[in-house]
Each structure stands twice: as C-alpha cells, then as structure tokens.
Design an enzyme around this catalytic site. Structure first.
Site, PDB file in Angstrom:
ATOM      1  N   CYS A   2      16.004  -3.560  15.576  1.00 40.90           N
ATOM      2  CA  CYS A   2      15.168  -2.359  15.508  1.00 40.90           C
ATOM      3  C   CYS A   2      14.476  -2.058  16.846  1.00 40.90           C
ATOM      4  O   CYS A   2      14.123  -2.973  17.581  1.00 40.90           O
ATOM      5  CB  CYS A   2      14.090  -2.548  14.455  1.00 40.90           C
ATOM      6  SG  CYS A   2      14.762  -3.041  12.871  1.00 40.90           S
ATOM      7  N   ARG A  27      20.111  -1.307  21.360  1.00 37.69           N
ATOM      8  CA  ARG A  27      19.790  -2.446  20.504  1.00 37.69           C
ATOM      9  C   ARG A  27      20.553  -2.397  19.188  1.00 37.69           C
ATOM     10  O   ARG A  27      20.639  -3.406  18.489  1.00 37.69           O
ATOM     11  CB  ARG A  27      18.280  -2.477  20.213  1.00 37.69           C
ATOM     12  CG  ARG A  27      17.439  -2.719  21.454  1.00 37.69           C
ATOM     13  CD  ARG A  27      15.989  -2.423  21.192  1.00 37.69           C
ATOM     14  NE  ARG A  27      15.375  -3.401  20.314  1.00 37.69           N
ATOM     15  CZ  ARG A  27      14.793  -4.518  20.721  1.00 37.69           C
ATOM     16  NH1 ARG A  27      14.786  -4.817  22.006  1.00 37.69           N
ATOM     17  NH2 ARG A  27      14.239  -5.333  19.872  1.00 37.69           N
ATOM     18  N   TRP A  74      17.654  -1.230  12.146  1.00 43.80           N
ATOM     19  CA  TRP A  74      18.918  -1.956  11.946  1.00 43.80           C
ATOM     20  C   TRP A  74      18.756  -2.647  10.599  1.00 43.80           C
ATOM     21  O   TRP A  74      17.946  -3.564  10.454  1.00 43.80           O
ATOM     22  CB  TRP A  74      19.116  -2.967  13.069  1.00 43.80           C
ATOM     23  CG  TRP A  74      20.453  -3.626  13.076  1.00 43.80           C
ATOM     24  CD1 TRP A  74      21.625  -3.104  13.551  1.00 43.80           C
ATOM     25  CD2 TRP A  74      20.757  -4.944  12.607  1.00 43.80           C
ATOM     26  NE1 TRP A  74      22.634  -4.015  13.399  1.00 43.80           N
ATOM     27  CE2 TRP A  74      22.140  -5.145  12.819  1.00 43.80           C
ATOM     28  CE3 TRP A  74      20.013  -5.964  12.026  1.00 43.80           C
ATOM     29  CZ2 TRP A  74      22.784  -6.332  12.475  1.00 43.80           C
ATOM     30  CZ3 TRP A  74      20.650  -7.141  11.674  1.00 43.80           C
ATOM     31  CH2 TRP A  74      22.029  -7.309  11.902  1.00 43.80           C
ATOM     32  N   ASN A 100       9.904  -4.645  13.074  1.00 43.66           N
ATOM     33  CA  ASN A 100      11.157  -5.275  13.494  1.00 43.66           C
ATOM     34  C   ASN A 100      11.083  -6.730  13.031  1.00 43.66           C
ATOM     35  O   ASN A 100      10.107  -7.414  13.328  1.00 43.66           O
ATOM     36  CB  ASN A 100      11.286  -5.224  15.024  1.00 43.66           C
ATOM     37  CG  ASN A 100      12.522  -5.963  15.523  1.00 43.66           C
ATOM     38  OD1 ASN A 100      13.429  -6.273  14.747  1.00 43.66           O
ATOM     39  ND2 ASN A 100      12.552  -6.267  16.810  1.00 43.66           N
ATOM     40  N   GLU A 482      35.712 -16.485  24.883  1.00 41.71           N
ATOM     41  CA  GLU A 482      34.914 -15.344  25.328  1.00 41.71           C
ATOM     42  C   GLU A 482      35.756 -14.057  25.328  1.00 41.71           C
ATOM     43  O   GLU A 482      35.272 -12.986  24.934  1.00 41.71           O
ATOM     44  CB  GLU A 482      34.325 -15.637  26.724  1.00 41.71           C
ATOM     45  CG  GLU A 482      33.537 -14.524  27.360  1.00 41.71           C
ATOM     46  CD  GLU A 482      32.351 -14.012  26.537  1.00 41.71           C
ATOM     47  OE1 GLU A 482      31.992 -14.626  25.525  1.00 41.71           O
ATOM     48  OE2 GLU A 482      31.816 -12.948  26.902  1.00 41.71           O
ATOM     49  N   LYS A 486      34.931 -10.732  23.043  1.00 41.13           N
ATOM     50  CA  LYS A 486      34.789  -9.406  23.643  1.00 41.13           C
ATOM     51  C   LYS A 486      35.688  -8.399  22.931  1.00 41.13           C
ATOM     52  O   LYS A 486      35.265  -7.322  22.561  1.00 41.13           O
ATOM     53  CB  LYS A 486      35.218  -9.458  25.099  1.00 41.13           C
ATOM     54  CG  LYS A 486      34.369  -9.425  26.278  1.00 41.13           C
ATOM     55  CD  LYS A 486      32.932  -9.301  26.350  1.00 41.13           C
ATOM     56  CE  LYS A 486      32.089  -9.894  25.280  1.00 41.13           C
ATOM     57  NZ  LYS A 486      31.039 -10.769  25.721  1.00 41.13           N
ATOM     58  N   GLU A 489      34.657  -7.698  19.140  1.00 36.97           N
ATOM     59  CA  GLU A 489      33.382  -7.030  18.864  1.00 36.97           C
ATOM     60  C   GLU A 489      33.386  -5.554  19.207  1.00 36.97           C
ATOM     61  O   GLU A 489      32.640  -4.783  18.605  1.00 36.97           O
ATOM     62  CB  GLU A 489      32.199  -7.757  19.522  1.00 36.97           C
ATOM     63  CG  GLU A 489      32.074  -7.625  21.027  1.00 36.97           C
ATOM     64  CD  GLU A 489      30.804  -8.308  21.575  1.00 36.97           C
ATOM     65  OE1 GLU A 489      30.891  -8.905  22.643  1.00 36.97           O
ATOM     66  OE2 GLU A 489      29.750  -8.233  20.927  1.00 36.97           O
ATOM     67  N   HIS A 505      49.517 -26.848  14.547  1.00 33.75           N
ATOM     68  CA  HIS A 505      48.926 -27.513  13.385  1.00 33.75           C
ATOM     69  C   HIS A 505      48.498 -26.500  12.332  1.00 33.75           C
ATOM     70  O   HIS A 505      47.689 -26.804  11.466  1.00 33.75           O
ATOM     71  CB  HIS A 505      47.759 -28.402  13.820  1.00 33.75           C
ATOM     72  CG  HIS A 505      48.190 -29.460  14.783  1.00 33.75           C
ATOM     73  ND1 HIS A 505      48.935 -30.555  14.401  1.00 33.75           N
ATOM     74  CD2 HIS A 505      48.045 -29.555  16.127  1.00 33.75           C
ATOM     75  CE1 HIS A 505      49.201 -31.291  15.468  1.00 33.75           C
ATOM     76  NE2 HIS A 505      48.675 -30.703  16.533  1.00 33.75           N
ATOM     77  N   LYS A 604      22.025  -5.577  20.230  1.00 33.17           N
ATOM     78  CA  LYS A 604      21.995  -6.261  21.526  1.00 33.17           C
ATOM     79  C   LYS A 604      21.125  -7.507  21.464  1.00 33.17           C
ATOM     80  O   LYS A 604      21.478  -8.552  21.984  1.00 33.17           O
ATOM     81  CB  LYS A 604      21.451  -5.300  22.593  1.00 33.17           C
ATOM     82  CG  LYS A 604      21.373  -5.904  23.986  1.00 33.17           C
ATOM     83  CD  LYS A 604      22.746  -6.174  24.539  1.00 33.17           C
ATOM     84  CE  LYS A 604      22.725  -6.829  25.893  1.00 33.17           C
ATOM     85  NZ  LYS A 604      24.043  -7.445  26.203  1.00 33.17           N
TER      86      LYS A 604
HETATM   87  O1  M6R Z   1      20.504 -12.521  24.421  1.00 34.57           O
HETATM   88  P1  M6R Z   1      21.379 -13.712  24.115  1.00 34.57           P
HETATM   89  O2  M6R Z   1      22.181 -14.158  25.281  1.00 34.57           O
HETATM   90  O3  M6R Z   1      20.612 -14.835  23.494  1.00 34.57           O
HETATM   91  O4  M6R Z   1      22.393 -13.186  23.023  1.00 34.57           O
HETATM   92  C1  M6R Z   1      23.292 -14.054  22.408  1.00 34.57           C
HETATM   93  C2  M6R Z   1      24.399 -13.327  21.698  1.00 34.57           C
HETATM   94  O5  M6R Z   1      23.875 -12.518  20.674  1.00 34.57           O
HETATM   95  C3  M6R Z   1      25.212 -12.447  22.653  1.00 34.57           C
HETATM   96  O6  M6R Z   1      25.724 -13.188  23.709  1.00 34.57           O
HETATM   97  C4  M6R Z   1      26.393 -11.787  21.908  1.00 34.57           C
HETATM   98  O7  M6R Z   1      27.298 -12.742  21.497  1.00 34.57           O
HETATM   99  C5  M6R Z   1      27.048 -10.753  22.812  1.00 34.57           C
HETATM  100  N1  M6R Z   1      26.766  -9.440  22.320  1.00 34.57           N
HETATM  101  C6  M6R Z   1      28.514 -10.867  22.892  1.00 34.57           C
HETATM  102  O8  M6R Z   1      29.055  -9.930  23.760  1.00 34.57           O
END
Ligand code: M6R
Length: 609
Positions: A2, A27, A74, A100, A482, A486, A489, A505, A604
């Site tokens: 939020c 956010r 949110w 929030n 990673e 990416k 998401e 396996h 975010k």
């Molecule tokens: O702010 P943070 O680094 O603690 O956030 C952790 C995760 O929420 C963040 O890295 C999330 O996985 C990303 N949006 C991925 O791209």
C-alpha cells in the site's frame, strides 16, 4: 504494498496527494482513495482500479481543501472493491484512517465493536481502527489514537484524520515504514520518499512504535513511552529526476541500463586514494572477523539469489562455513546462532517484513548483523551493527535488476575486504581480484547493445511458450534462479530453474518438442558437464539458448543460439551472465503487452509476512 500520502498545509491537498500517490504506484496496488476536509466536512472518495480511475472521478467532482490523505491499496483482507478500498471511516464519516500492513487481532476487536452496535461496510482488518477511534474519541484525537493503538497487534503504518480537528494528521509506525516530510508551512507523511520529494527533501524517518502528529506549523513525535522525542531531520541527496524514466519506456529498462554506472558507484565509493578498499559503516575488525565461525546470508527473492552468490564468496575467501537462507524460513527456524555468528541481511528496500523478522530473530540470539541495503536509514539499516549501502539509486520497477548486480558487487567487496583482514586471502589474489572487479562496469556496458538486440528477437520466439527452463551448475545455477524469477514475474510464463545435473531425476519429463531451455555455462571446471546436459535436453526436443564465455565457441555446435559473455574470473560470471536474462524478461513482458514495471499481484516493497 500500500501507498500512503498525507498532507497538511496551504496547498491544494487533492493535487498534492494524487501526485504523491502516482509516485508510489510502483509499490503495486489495486484500488485508491482519498479523504480531504472541505469547508469543515470530511469528504472521502475511493474506487477500485488504477489511480487514474480515482483521478478521473476527482477531476469531474473535485474535493477542495488543504488537509487530506490518500492511499493505494494492495489487497490482503478482502477483494479489491470500492468498499474495501481505503480510507475507512467511522459510521458518520467524520474520522478516517488509512493503513499499510495487517492488524492480526482485528477479529476479536470487530466482535467487540459489533456487540457495541458498530456497523461494518468492508471486509478489511482496517475498518476496526476507524470504529475503535470513534469509540475512544472524546474531543482529543491524539488521546484516541493512543488508546486505539494500544489495542492493535500486527504490523502497520496508520494515518488518521478527524473532521473536528481540521489542522492535524496523526500517523503511527509499527513495523511498516513511514516517513515525515518537513516543509515550510506544510508537512507531509508518506510511505516512501518519492511521494514527497517534489515538495521537500527534508525527511524524518519515523522509528518503530513512534506516533507523529503533524500540523501546518510543525510536528511532534511521541516515542514508545508516548513522551515527546526528537528524531533527526535528514536531507535527501537524490532528486526526483532519479525517480523518473528519463526517456526510457520503462523503469526496468532504465535500471538495466544504469547498471554499469551504479556498479561503478558501489565500487568507487569504497576505494581510497590508493585504489584500495575501505569500508565506512562497517566496524568489524581483524579480531572480530577471526572469531566468526559461521555465516548466514539471508534475504527474499532476488536478494536471496544475490545471497547465494555471496555465501559462496564469503565461504571461499574467509574459509568459514557459510549458508544462504530464505528469510521467511530462516526467521522461524532453530539454527544454532551465537555471538560468533555473522548474519548478512540482504534487502534492496531495507523494509521487507520477513527479512526484518529474520534480522531480529538472529539479533536476539546474539548474532552480529551486517546488512546490505540500498536505502539509507531504512529499518534494516537502523537495526544493523554494520551496513553496506549499495548506492544503486532508487529502484522503481518491481522486477529487481540494478539492486541485484550491486548486491553482488557488495559481496565481492566484502569477501575481498574480510578475506584480507582475516589473512585467508593472499595479497596477490586480493590485488588481482580487485583489479578485475574494477573492469566489470565496462564489461556490462559493452555487452548491453548486443544483448538487447538478441533478447528482443528471442522474446518473439518464447512469448507464447507454456513453460521455460533455466539450467546451470554451481554459480551458474544461481544465475538460472534469478533469470527464471525475472522471466516468470513479469512475463507470467511458467519458468523454472534447475541444477543441470538434477534434471534427469524427474524434471526432464517436462521437456518436449520446442520447449525453450536457457543454459548458463560459464564455469570452466564444469563446462563439459553442462554441455552433456544441454545435449540431453536437445535430444528431447528442447530449443536451447546457451550463455557462456567468449572462449567457448564450440557451444554453438550444441545449442541453437549462444550468448557470449566478456571474459572474466569464474566468480564474476554471475554478474555478467544475469544481464541477458534481465533483458529477455523485459522484452518478453513487453511482447506480451504486460505492465512491465508493475506486474500483476506483486508489490515492490513486501511489508507484510
Ligand atoms: O527489498 P528487498 O530486496 O528485501 O526485496 C526482496 C524481494 O521481494 C525482491 O527481491 C523481489 O524478489 C523482486 N521483486 C524480484 O525481482
């Protein structure tokens, strides 16, 4: 999560609040609302959907006033509907609250209020706060807030307004972050700095459990004991420009292209006049580092992936047992931790609830806490013994890119620095590795144009795929994780990462004719093994993109497409090999017409458990 903006001053509250909320859109949210006191009457408007829906309604039928607050929600408790949107008010609509976080004990409070005859209009946990305030209000809003707050459990940032107190806004911070913006004849409250930066760069980070009362002429902060307390006013150095797209179509693309400069910044800020490393905000000395016999590296999502690489580096350079853990698991585990344990907390925002929980759990057991974060003064920074700031600048896109590569850079620097301090890394190695580290920004820069072209073309090929697989071994497996995160998401394509040796396996059953497989093969000692794994998936119909070093030209005989990386040491390959997967995710999301910077269901800053 939020977004919160509150304003009291002489300006047009509606415009200032909408503008602030627009800066917090990154956010993630699903509805928006506003309360303003207009000619002595509280007016509240809230609608599901994007901020534009609310802005459109307010354009047709504005609310004029100089004190107000707005919220982007949110959803946690209750669907994203108009009724569930914030602000929530008491029955008469004279007291309004935005929130929030999560009120964990809202159920028994709701039952109590229902028994007292209060009527509820929403399914949210937040609405109980508006009615509780009504219940306790006897002409003094601050006292009503004190009494209400004492009843709440959970994590929350709250902002409260009351029609009968048209000159004050009261905000509470309890685990969920909130900042105060200090202006001339006006003051602001917000969940993040970009919301208010256009109006003031003077900011107070509200501490956990503080309550702040702001008026046009000033503000008062009350600490946990509810006595007045002073908090430092800080000047924010970055300007609003750094929180805008600067000509790029999306924040994510801008942030990918910023990587050479922010990696440089992260390194250069740690070099003294002789080009050697020095670390401010880190008080660990030779004696302390020699005592450490266990390291945990903890984070969520992308930060956890950086932690996997970091764990490897710390173990390798410090010759000490190191483990990487997901914060939401770590915080509830019963690891043996004592004062000889170093816990490295990784978080871009410094506000991730699970990561803060992990930090506190480790601290309570006596661990020393070193955090790697991008946000100066964030909750994690404030709770830590030692801090490494990544200097990536504000990262707005939900999909993390420059935060990741600067977190990797932080680990290279920390491992080098501590390795030398402890004497487990020879001077010659230290010098060679540091010299190579300094070349990385240039190598990333050099690769961007060709990677972007290739990723754009590849996005067209994979955008309609049902499933995509990333493979890797050792450090390359972390890049695979990673890269997969990416892609899934922001493209919403099911993407999984696997250690390449583990495929047979079970997972190899999923490979069929045309399945895209992206194989990261940069680690020379296990390169041949990766080539065999690539052949295995090729034999089952996979279409393979290989990511490898320039020298491995033979990969083109096995893979359908090869992305060649600049040469470097094995340990630096995670930083070079992740750039193409970032661009591939970006262009695939774009090709699918998705909202690249604000993917569905995601936020975010994850400030709830
Ligand atoms: O702010 P943070 O680094 O603690 O956030 C952790 C995760 O929420 C963040 O890295 C999330 O996985 C990303 N949006 C991925 O791209």
């Amino acid at each position: 999560m939020c977004g919160i903006v509150g304003y009291v001053g002489a300006g047009n509250a509606q415009d200032i609040i909408l503008d602030g909320l627009s800066k917090l859109e990154y956010r993630g949210y699903d509805s928006a609302g506003i309360s303003i006191i207009e000619s002595g009457k509280m007016k509240t408007r809230k609608l599901s959907g994007r901020l534009g829906v609310l802005a459109g309604s307010l354009e047709k039928d504005p609310i004029s006033g100089t004190i107000g607050m707005g919220h982007t929600r949110w959803a946690t408790h209750g669907a994203p509907t108009d009724d569930n949107a914030h602000p929530h008010t008491n029955g008469k609509g004279t007291i309004a609250v935005i929130h929030n976080g999560i009120i964990e004990n809202y159920r028994p409070i709701k039952d109590e209020l229902l028994a007292l005859g209060y009527k509820f209009k929403s399914e949210t946990d937040t609405e109980v706060i508006a009615h509780l305030l009504d219940h306790y209000y006897e002409g003094d809003l601050l006292q009503a807030v004190f009494k209400t707050e004492a009843r709440l459990r959970g994590a929350y940032a709250l902002v409260v307004m009351c029609e009968s107190s048209p000159d004050e806004i009261i905000a509470i911070r309890h685990e969920s972050p909130i900042i105060l913006g200090v202006g001339e004849g006006e003051n602001f409250i917000a969940s993040d700095i970009p919301a208010i930066l256009k109006y003031t760069n003077k900011v107070v980070y509200i501490e956990n459990k503080d309550i702040v009362r702001l008026t046009r002429s000033g503000y008062e902060i009350f600490g946990e004991d509810r006595k007045r307390i002073d908090r430092q006013v800080r000047t924010i150095e970055w300007d609003l420009e750094s929180a805008t797209k600067e000509g790029y179509e999306h924040f994510m693309l801008k942030e990918i292209y910023q990587q050479p400069s922010v990696i440089s910044e992260t390194i250069n800020r740690r070099l003294d006049e002789n080009g050697s490393l020095f670390l401010e905000n880190i008080a660990i000395d030779e004696d302390t580092i020699k005592l450490i016999n266990k390291i945990y590296v903890v984070g969520c999502g992308t930060a956890y992936h950086a932690g996997l690489v970091g764990r490897y580096l710390l173990q390798e350079f410090l010759k000490v047992d190191a483990q990487a853990e997901i914060a939401s698991e770590f915080r509830y585990s019963d690891h043996y931790i004592d004062d000889k344990t170093l816990v490295v907390i990784v978080s871009q925002s410094g506000e991730t609830m699970d990561t803060i929980g992990a930090l506190k759990a480790a601290k309570a057991k006596g661990a020393r806490i070193l955090s790697i974060t991008n946000v100066v003064g964030s909750s994690i920074a404030r709770e830590s013994d030692d801090i490494f700031y990544t200097w990536a600048g504000p990262e707005i896109a939900v999909a993390s890119t420059k935060a990741y590569t600067t977190q990797l850079t932080a680990f290279y620097i920390l491992a080098l620095y501590f390795g030398k301090l402890k004497g487990t890394l020879e001077d010659k190695c230290y010098d060679e590795i540091l010299a190579e580290l300094k070349t990385l920004p240039g190598k990333v820069e050099a690769s961007l144009p060709a990677f972007a072209e290739k990723a754009k073309a590849a996005a067209q090929e994979i955008k309609d795929s049902k499933s995509i697989f990333y493979l890797g071994r050792g450090l390359d497996y972390y890049t695979a994780l990673e890269g997969a995160l990416k892609l899934k998401e922001i493209s919403y394509i099911h993407t999984e990462a696997f250690p390449a040796g583990e495929l047979k396996h079970g997972t190899i059953a999923l490979i069929e004719e045309g399945t895209p497989v992206i194989a990261v093969a940069t680690q020379q000692s296990i390169y041949e093994k990766m080539v065999s794994n690539i052949k295995e998936v090729k034999a089952r119909g996979a279409v393979v993109t290989g990511i490898t070093r320039k020298r491995n030209t033979d990969l083109s005989e096995v893979a359908d497409t090869v992305i060649y990386l600049e040469e470097s040491f094995n340990i630096f390959m995670p930083l070079l090999s992740v750039v193409y997967p970032q661009l591939l995710a970006y262009y695939t999301s774009l090709a699918k017409g998705n909202d690249v910077d604000k993917p569905r269901n995601l936020a975010k800053s994850v400030t709830v458990e």
